[in-house]
Design an enzyme around this catalytic site. Structure first.
Site, PDB file in Angstrom:
ATOM      1  CD  GLU A   1      15.760  29.994  93.723  1.00 38.48           C
ATOM      2  OE1 GLU A   1      15.963  31.123  94.183  1.00 38.48           O
ATOM      3  OE2 GLU A   1      16.133  28.954  94.310  1.00 38.48           O
ATOM      4  CG  MET A   2      16.388  34.965  89.553  1.00 37.24           C
ATOM      5  SD  MET A   2      17.276  35.914  90.819  1.00 37.24           S
ATOM      6  CE  MET A   2      17.567  37.425  89.932  1.00 37.24           C
TER       7      MET A   2
END
Lengths: 351, 350
Positions: A146-147
């Site tokens: 994800e991030m």
């Protein structure tokens, strides 16, 4: 303020229009201001008061900071994505893709869930791995798919940013800290409350709010042919538990709840989600493998994919094609247009 | 006869009413979600929050999962949302208590010392494989596999010493993990990390006396396996290598490496991640008991040897890293993993 007054008058005047319509109409010139579109609001009619943890009482300042952080791309390692990249308001804060795309095009391994009424939920992610919205806010930042950024590093990027220094100060009386990041994002997500669907109005006595097909669908949903209500129950249409709904089959990598409990009886069980706004939160299931609600009903009518662990409730569903259509119609009545277009939830791009 | 629709409506309305009743107060319908004890301490609350998500034994959700599986065709409706909301109230309260003062009070950054007057005794861990010195990067043979260990971390906590007089019924002496200057390590725990040789040694603040052994846990005390990691510093911070990215709580033990067998030149991962997910509300530390006779002395380190063959064999035999991690924690007490070296087993002068 004048706009709000007009909106109120209009609301009173024409029963059919919603605040959402009006918000849309005003969207062009409306920077969503705190006064016009507060985040902290009363619970919808028929809902319990919004529960908040005693160490993170809900305030407008925290929620507004949380919203800013929700849309902050600098929290991702490459500054490409934010929470809001995959949780889209008009999709019930879900992602229209089966799997979401993280930094550098990395593809996730589960369908991004809708963020609706999570204030009333006791565990998060499809397997219930974390048990507070504050803890939940950490994983997407750090997950490599994800991030992909250490939370401490992500929050450090906000230090010295005048706007964030001010927002953190207003909310917590501190500068940016990882702990207060979690409390702010948790607060914002806690304000994402949906309870003004046509079905809610129907339950409140507005019998014309549902059409005949939707009423038939509601009866099937609540009855022993559809069996839906066993899991999708209560004001939030979920029992907040874990069930094997026939999606998992042997050989799937994702064992669901078993990953948390290490109990083989939990293999293939996943979180029962709310069905509010389900008509706009496609695709469906933990793996996003069903594209439409028609597919979902067909899946249940077929008793899932044949895994021997499938819950008995699924196996007892008996629905004709016409009945499936009626249930899909009913599910459409769970859409809350006010929620999906509320200006207060939008990214604040003003400086 | 009511129509289905009327029945559904009634059910829904009843549920709304039931849910509303449970608002704002802890729900009597869900005792499992209530904090045990007085419920005001972070510890009790944290336990309740953990139990909420449930392991099969004690947790509300564990039990709930079983109910869900059986379908619960009749009553599901009336009771469930009340329970659900009760759980919500319990959980939120739990998170609150654990997070506020609780995080620091119950898993204190600097816990109250258990020993106020003692000698800082240094222990040094030497890694071995089949009794021979082992270093990170060494490739060892386990069965027909060539195995390389790239990552190995574990928490040490909850240390106590077996006094010489234990035979006369004298209780074990809880001692503190401290730095070289006698200051308690953050949260009173020590993280061993294969990559950081500094972490191979730890210090205990030991009361003057003679001892016949040491007991210690591989893992964290349950009070530290809950709470918000974003409020903590290393080694319990949010980006700790021991943080489950997807779950609540910490890994207690994390082993990663690669294995190459003759039949397949492509290295295969060997992973074992073990811990007690905070959500499970269990402890699950591995409790080790080491025999060794010593008396504390400053500037005289005691060497412990850590034999890697049994853990590597176990890790290589498991296909699932979570099951493998759990199996490893369960097996560690029997594996002769950590031990005083022969040289240390010297009778101290009486």
């Amino acid at each position: 303020m004048k706009r709000v007054l007009i909106a109120s008058v209009l609301l009173t005047a024409c029963d059919g229009s919603t605040a959402a319509d009006l918000a849309d109409a005003n969207a062009v010139d409306a920077a969503p201001s705190e006064a016009d579109y507060p985040l902290v609001r009363d619970a919808p009619r028929g809902f319990p008061q919004i529960p908040t943890p005693s160490d993170n009482l809900l305030t407008e300042a925290k929620a507004r900071l949380g919203k800013q952080l929700f849309f902050e791309k600098r929290l991702s390692r490459t500054s490409e994505i934010s929470c809001g990249s995959c949780h889209l308001q008009d999709k019930g804060f879900s992602d229209p893709n089966p799997y979401s795309t993280g930094v550098e095009g990395r593809i996730g391994d589960r369908n991004a869930p809708a963020l609706i009424n999570l204030a009333y939920t006791t565990s998060f992610f499809w397997d219930g791995g974390v048990t507070s919205l504050e803890d939940q806010s950490i994983a997407p930042v750090q997950n490599p798919l994800e991030m992909d950024l250490a939370l401490e590093d992500a929050v450090a990027r906000l230090e010295g940013d005048t706007r964030y220094e001010q927002l953190f100060d207003e909310a917590f009386g501190t500068g940016p800290t990882p702990g207060n990041y979690t409390r702010a994002v948790g607060s914002f997500v806690r304000t994402l409350v949906s309870g003004n669907s046509r079905y809610d109005r129907y339950l409140a006595g507005e019998s014309a709010a549902l059409n005949e097909a939707e009423k038939r669908g509601e009866a099937l949903f609540m009855g022993e042919e559809g069996e839906c209500f066993h899991c999708h129950v209560g004001f939030n249409l979920t029992n907040d538990r874990f069930a094997h709904n026939g999606t998992f089959v042997d050989g799937d990598d994702d064992v669901g709840r078993e990953r948390v409990t290490l109990n083989q009886a939990d293999r293939g069980r996943f979180k029962v989600p709310t069905l509010r706004n389900v008509a706009v939160s496609a695709p469906y299931m933990h793996d996003g493998s069903l594209a439409t609600l028609d597919d979902v009903l067909a899946h249940y009518a077929a008793h899932g994919r044949g895994d021997r662990r499938t819950d008995a409730t699924i196996l007892s569903i008996e629905l004709s094609s016409a009945q499936q259509h009626d249930i899909v119609a009913f599910l459409g009545a769970l859409t809350d247009d006010d929620f999906l277009s509320y200006a207060g939830y939008r990214e604040d791009t003003s400086e | 006869m009511p129509t289905r629709s009327q029945r559904g409506l009634r059910q829904f309305s009843r549920l709304l009413a039931a849910s509303a009743l449970s608002v704002g107060c802890s729900s009597p319908a869900e005792p499992a979600a209530q904090p045990p004890g007085n419920g005001t301490g972070g510890m009790g609350a944290a336990t309740a929050g953990s139990a909420n998500a449930g392991d099969g034994n004690a947790g509300a959700a564990g039990v709930a999962g079983a109910l869900g599986a059986s379908g619960n065709p009749q009553g599901g409706a009336a009771g469930e949302p009340v329970a659900g909301m009760g759980a919500a109230a319990g959980e939120q309260g739990a998170a609150g208590s654990a997070g506020a003062a609780g995080t620091t009070a119950e898993c204190a950054l600097t816990p109250d010392p258990q020993v106020t007057s003692g000698i800082v005794q240094r222990f040094e861990i030497e890694l071995t494989f089949d009794g021979e010195p082992f270093q990170r990067g060494d490739v060892v043979t386990v069965g027909d596999a060539e195995l390389s260990l790239t990552t190995f971390l574990f928490f040490l906590s909850q240390v106590s010493l077996v006094p010489r007089a234990a035979m006369q019924g004298v209780a074990d002496v809880p001692v503190d993990l401290v730095d070289g200057n006698g200051a308690i390590e953050p949260y009173g725990v020590h993280l061993f990390d294969l990559e950081t040789t500094d972490s191979y040694s730890f210090n205990l603040n030991v009361p003057v006396g003679q001892y016949d052994g040491m007991k210690l846990a591989v893992g964290l005390p349950v009070r530290c396996n809950s709470g918000n990691p974003a409020d903590r510093i290393a080694p319990l911070n949010a980006s700790s290598p021991m943080n489950w990215v997807w779950g609540f709580g910490y890994m207690f033990l994390r082993l990663e490496g690669t294995s190459t067998v003759p039949a397949n030149p492509e290295p295969q991962p060997v992973h074992a991640h073990g811990g007690a997910l905070g959500a499970m509300g269990t402890t699950g530390e591995a409790l080790l008991s080491l025999d060794g006779t010593f008396a504390p002395a400053a500037n005289s380190p005691i060497v412990l040897r850590m034999e890697l063959r049994p853990v590597l064999e176990l890790a290589a035999s498991q296909s699932d890293h979570l099951a493998g991690g759990r199996a490893m924690l369960d097996a560690l007490p029997t594996l002769d993993f950590l031990a005083f070296t022969e040289a240390q087993l010297v009778e101290p002068a009486q």
